[in-house]
Design a protein around this motif. Structure first.
Motif, PDB file in Angstrom:
ATOM      1  N   LEU A  67       0.315  12.230 -10.268  1.00 39.76           N
ATOM      2  CA  LEU A  67       1.729  11.986 -10.011  1.00 39.76           C
ATOM      3  C   LEU A  67       1.992  10.495  -9.818  1.00 39.76           C
ATOM      4  O   LEU A  67       2.953   9.948 -10.382  1.00 39.76           O
ATOM      5  CB  LEU A  67       2.209  12.779  -8.798  1.00 39.76           C
ATOM      6  N   ALA A  68       1.146   9.836  -9.058  1.00 41.67           N
ATOM      7  CA  ALA A  68       1.315   8.394  -8.867  1.00 41.67           C
ATOM      8  C   ALA A  68       1.255   7.668 -10.206  1.00 41.67           C
ATOM      9  O   ALA A  68       2.076   6.789 -10.489  1.00 41.67           O
ATOM     10  CB  ALA A  68       0.233   7.861  -7.918  1.00 41.67           C
ATOM     11  N   ASP A  69       0.295   8.057 -11.035  1.00 41.62           N
ATOM     12  CA  ASP A  69       0.158   7.441 -12.352  1.00 41.62           C
ATOM     13  C   ASP A  69       1.396   7.708 -13.207  1.00 41.62           C
ATOM     14  O   ASP A  69       1.902   6.811 -13.886  1.00 41.62           O
ATOM     15  CB  ASP A  69      -1.103   7.977 -13.025  1.00 41.62           C
ATOM     16  N   LYS A  70       1.895   8.925 -13.155  1.00 41.64           N
ATOM     17  CA  LYS A  70       3.060   9.308 -13.959  1.00 41.64           C
ATOM     18  C   LYS A  70       4.293   8.476 -13.597  1.00 41.64           C
ATOM     19  O   LYS A  70       5.082   8.103 -14.476  1.00 41.64           O
ATOM     20  CB  LYS A  70       3.357  10.800 -13.776  1.00 41.64           C
ATOM     21  N   GLN A  77      -1.295   1.087  -2.876  1.00 39.26           N
ATOM     22  CA  GLN A  77      -0.133   0.374  -2.365  1.00 39.26           C
ATOM     23  C   GLN A  77       0.838   1.336  -1.697  1.00 39.26           C
ATOM     24  O   GLN A  77       1.460   0.991  -0.688  1.00 39.26           O
ATOM     25  CB  GLN A  77       0.563  -0.408  -3.483  1.00 39.26           C
ATOM     26  N   LEU A  78       0.976   2.538  -2.245  1.00 38.57           N
ATOM     27  CA  LEU A  78       1.829   3.546  -1.601  1.00 38.57           C
ATOM     28  C   LEU A  78       1.360   3.807  -0.171  1.00 38.57           C
ATOM     29  O   LEU A  78       2.166   3.862   0.765  1.00 38.57           O
ATOM     30  CB  LEU A  78       1.801   4.861  -2.384  1.00 38.57           C
ATOM     31  N   GLU A  84       2.599   0.743   6.856  1.00 38.80           N
ATOM     32  CA  GLU A  84       3.406  -0.294   7.485  1.00 38.80           C
ATOM     33  C   GLU A  84       4.678   0.297   8.086  1.00 38.80           C
ATOM     34  O   GLU A  84       5.076  -0.054   9.201  1.00 38.80           O
ATOM     35  CB  GLU A  84       3.740  -1.386   6.461  1.00 38.80           C
ATOM     36  N   GLN A  85       5.330   1.207   7.358  1.00 38.10           N
ATOM     37  CA  GLN A  85       6.529   1.875   7.881  1.00 38.10           C
ATOM     38  C   GLN A  85       6.198   2.685   9.133  1.00 38.10           C
ATOM     39  O   GLN A  85       6.934   2.660  10.121  1.00 38.10           O
ATOM     40  CB  GLN A  85       7.121   2.813   6.830  1.00 38.10           C
TER      41      GLN A  85
END
Length: 105
Positions: A67-70, A77-78, A84-85
């Motif tokens: 899914l990340a690749d798509k 990085q996600l 961080e959030q």
């Protein structure tokens, strides 16, 4: 995930012509389905078959990476962005050892 692992996953999908089925919606559904199978490993408590646990976790991760690749996102990085959030929502000095949601602190 390393670039070599991503390439191996992409090659696996390409060899089977499965990319046509890998819409973001279908991949998200598959993540949920595989996550339920992962949870099923723990359904009745007791001893967990480590090999089965690893297989189901691999299925979840595979669909997450697909899914990340798509969507053209870097999974690492996600995770870093989300961390961080979450760090901002849950300052360590306030939440250490507590399980309350951020809006109940």
């Amino acid at each position: 995930m390393t670039e070599a692992a991503f390439e191996a996953l992409r090659a696996f999908v390409a060899e089977r012509d499965w990319s046509q089925f890998h819409t973001p919606e279908n991949l998200a559904k598959s993540i949920s389905i595989e996550a339920a199978e992962l949870l099923e490993v723990f359904q009745w408590g007791g001893e967990v078959d480590d090999a089965h646990l690893r297989e189901e976790l691999a299925d979840v991760l595979t669909y997450c990476f697909l899914l990340a690749d798509k969507i053209g996102a870097d999974p690492q990085q996600l995770v870093l962005d989300k961390l961080e959030q979450t760090r901002a929502k849950y300052p360590a000095d306030i939440v250490r050892g507590r399980s309350e949601k951020y809006d109940q602190l």
